[in-house]
Scaffold this active site. Structure first.
Site, PDB file in Angstrom:
ATOM      1  N   TRP A 152       0.811  -1.230   0.000  1.00  0.00           N
ATOM      2  CA  TRP A 152       0.000   0.000   0.000  1.00  0.00           C
ATOM      3  C   TRP A 152       0.835   1.265   0.000  1.00  0.00           C
ATOM      4  O   TRP A 152       0.338   2.325  -0.335  1.00  0.00           O
ATOM      5  CB  TRP A 152      -1.038  -0.041   1.119  1.00  0.00           C
ATOM      6  CG  TRP A 152      -1.965  -1.189   0.896  1.00  0.00           C
ATOM      7  CD1 TRP A 152      -2.046  -2.331   1.627  1.00  0.00           C
ATOM      8  CD2 TRP A 152      -2.881  -1.353  -0.195  1.00  0.00           C
ATOM      9  NE1 TRP A 152      -2.965  -3.185   1.066  1.00  0.00           N
ATOM     10  CE2 TRP A 152      -3.492  -2.608  -0.048  1.00  0.00           C
ATOM     11  CE3 TRP A 152      -3.246  -0.562  -1.288  1.00  0.00           C
ATOM     12  CZ2 TRP A 152      -4.441  -3.097  -0.939  1.00  0.00           C
ATOM     13  CZ3 TRP A 152      -4.201  -1.034  -2.176  1.00  0.00           C
ATOM     14  CH2 TRP A 152      -4.773  -2.287  -1.996  1.00  0.00           C
TER      15      TRP A 152
ATOM     16  N   LYS B 109     -13.437  -1.994   6.170  1.00  0.00           N
ATOM     17  CA  LYS B 109     -12.907  -2.923   7.169  1.00  0.00           C
ATOM     18  C   LYS B 109     -13.559  -2.616   8.523  1.00  0.00           C
ATOM     19  O   LYS B 109     -14.507  -3.276   8.903  1.00  0.00           O
ATOM     20  CB  LYS B 109     -11.395  -2.835   7.206  1.00  0.00           C
ATOM     21  CG  LYS B 109     -10.797  -3.139   5.817  1.00  0.00           C
ATOM     22  CD  LYS B 109      -9.328  -2.903   5.758  1.00  0.00           C
ATOM     23  CE  LYS B 109      -8.799  -2.657   4.370  1.00  0.00           C
ATOM     24  NZ  LYS B 109      -8.955  -3.768   3.435  1.00  0.00           N
TER      25      LYS B 109
ATOM     26  N   ASP C 109      -2.265   6.305   6.356  1.00  0.00           N
ATOM     27  CA  ASP C 109      -3.288   5.450   5.755  1.00  0.00           C
ATOM     28  C   ASP C 109      -3.662   4.435   6.831  1.00  0.00           C
ATOM     29  O   ASP C 109      -2.897   3.532   7.140  1.00  0.00           O
ATOM     30  CB  ASP C 109      -2.689   4.766   4.513  1.00  0.00           C
ATOM     31  CG  ASP C 109      -3.611   3.725   3.907  1.00  0.00           C
ATOM     32  OD1 ASP C 109      -4.710   3.492   4.452  1.00  0.00           O
ATOM     33  OD2 ASP C 109      -3.226   3.138   2.875  1.00  0.00           O
TER      34      ASP C 109
END
Ligand code: PMP
Length: 362
Positions: free
Chosen positions: A103, A197, A173
């Site tokens: 990521w 999530k 993030d």
């Protein structure tokens, strides 16, 4: 009766059952309106109240200070890889990033096209199986900001103490660990997270931004790319993902009903400890990550590096009602994502299955 499995998927992932039940109850007639939230104008009194409550719930659950704005935005966390530099980069001040996995790789991919940037530390040479130590991190004093990923969903590492960036705004993030543990928001310039999530269903991302940072952006950027558009219009410049935001509100209420993030964090530590202990105690399973870097959210494990046994494990677990345990295609192995919505009993069931599987195949 409805069949429900235990869902260990990395995202979209399990939603608390109480939230789904409430949504079901209100699906056809929201609060006496005779319509579903899905069918409702985003300018209606009812939806205005929903989005305000979602924001207030998130602010309360994360103790977000008043000088921070919260926005709801589409494009997932991935759009933020471009939007953050577009809004926060200042000429002559390279963006700094700590590279710890897939990521950050994607975020770097956007930086390549958009700004000057520097990698302040990287654990790529170690397959991202650890996080850099303080002495390895080298941050430019005049960086526009420092980008990190708080929890690396694919390999299963998580920052326990965030790197100190001094006056350089820290951008995190938090897609895979937001609301899973108490954090001090005031230490960050900007936090973003995809919803799918710990916040709710897919379709939106949350951005928490210190108000002054939103003013850095050029007003010549596309309107939909400027944070100030969302701030000034309370995330209602255009039609937002209304149903996703409604479910987020129910998730915020659910977190409060559990005793808040403090209580959730306690549960998350118990869940992860139980699972990592089961892995460490067995000669059959291994964790590729050293204890100090282990994620409380995404628990990665291997079986004696036997891909055949791992794939058998995932298939048989699925048949036993334990779903979504296949590791990320880049990391392989088995990954149990144990986000907030999974309780300790879910982890106990997984451990029972692991023991049985080891007995038969070990
Ligand atoms: N960052 C992290 C840490 C993630 O785990 C993910 C998704 N798994 C993303 C970014 C990308 O999120 P999205 O699919 O919402 O763009």
């Amino acid at each position: 009766m409805t069949k429900r499995v235990i869902n260990f998927s990395a995202g979209p992932s399990a939603i608390p059952l109480a939230v789904l039940e409430k949504a079901k109850e209100e699906l056809l007639d929201y609060n006496g309106t005779g319509m579903s939230v899905m069918e409702m104008s985003h300018r209606s009194k009812e939806f205005t109240e929903i989005i305000e409550k979602t924001e207030a719930g998130l602010r309360e659950n994360m103790a977000i200070p008043d000088d921070y704005e919260i926005i709801f935005i589409q494009g997932g966390a991935s759009l933020q890889f471009a939007m953050v530099p577009m809004n926060l980069y200042e000429k002559g001040k390279p963006v700094n990033i700590i590279h710890t996995g897939l990521w950050t790789k994607k975020a770097i991919g956007e930086l390549k096209n958009l700004t000057e940037y520097r990698i302040a530390a990287s654990t790529e040479a170690d397959g991202y199986r650890r996080l850099p130590s303080e002495s390895e991190i080298n941050i430019d004093k005049n960086a526009s900001y420092l980008h990190i990923v708080s929890n690396n969903t694919v390999v299963g590492t998580q920052w326990k103490n965030f790197p100190k960036s001094g006056d350089v705004p820290l951008v995190a993030d938090m897609s895979s660990d937001i609301l899973s543990r108490e954090i001090d928001v005031s230490k960050f310039g900007l936090i973003f997270a995809g919803a799918q999530k710990n916040i709710g269903p897919a379709g939106a991302a949350v951005v928490i931004i210190r108000r002054d940072l939103a003013e850095r952006a050029s007003e010549k950027l596309p309107i939909m790319m400027q944070y100030r558009t969302y701030i000034e219009n309370k995330s209602l410049y255009n039609t937002p993902p209304t149903f996703t935001i409604y479910i987020m509100k129910l998730v915020m209420d659910w977190i409060k009903s559990q005793g808040g993030v403090k209580a959730i964090e306690k549960m998350n530590i118990q869940k992860a400890d139980l699972l990592y202990n089961a892995i460490d105690e067995s000669p059959f399973y291994q964790s590729p990550i050293a204890p100090e870097f282990r994620s409380l959210m995404n628990v990665v494990m291997r079986i004696n590096r036997s891909e055949e046994l791992e794939s058998k494990f995932v298939k048989e677990a699925d048949r036993a009602g334990l779903s979504g345990l296949k590791g990320h295609r880049l990391a392989g192995g088995i990954r149990a994502s144990i986000y907030n919505a999974l309780d300790i009993n879910a982890v106990k069931k997984l451990i029972e299955f692991m023991k049985e599987f080891e007995k038969k195949n070990g």
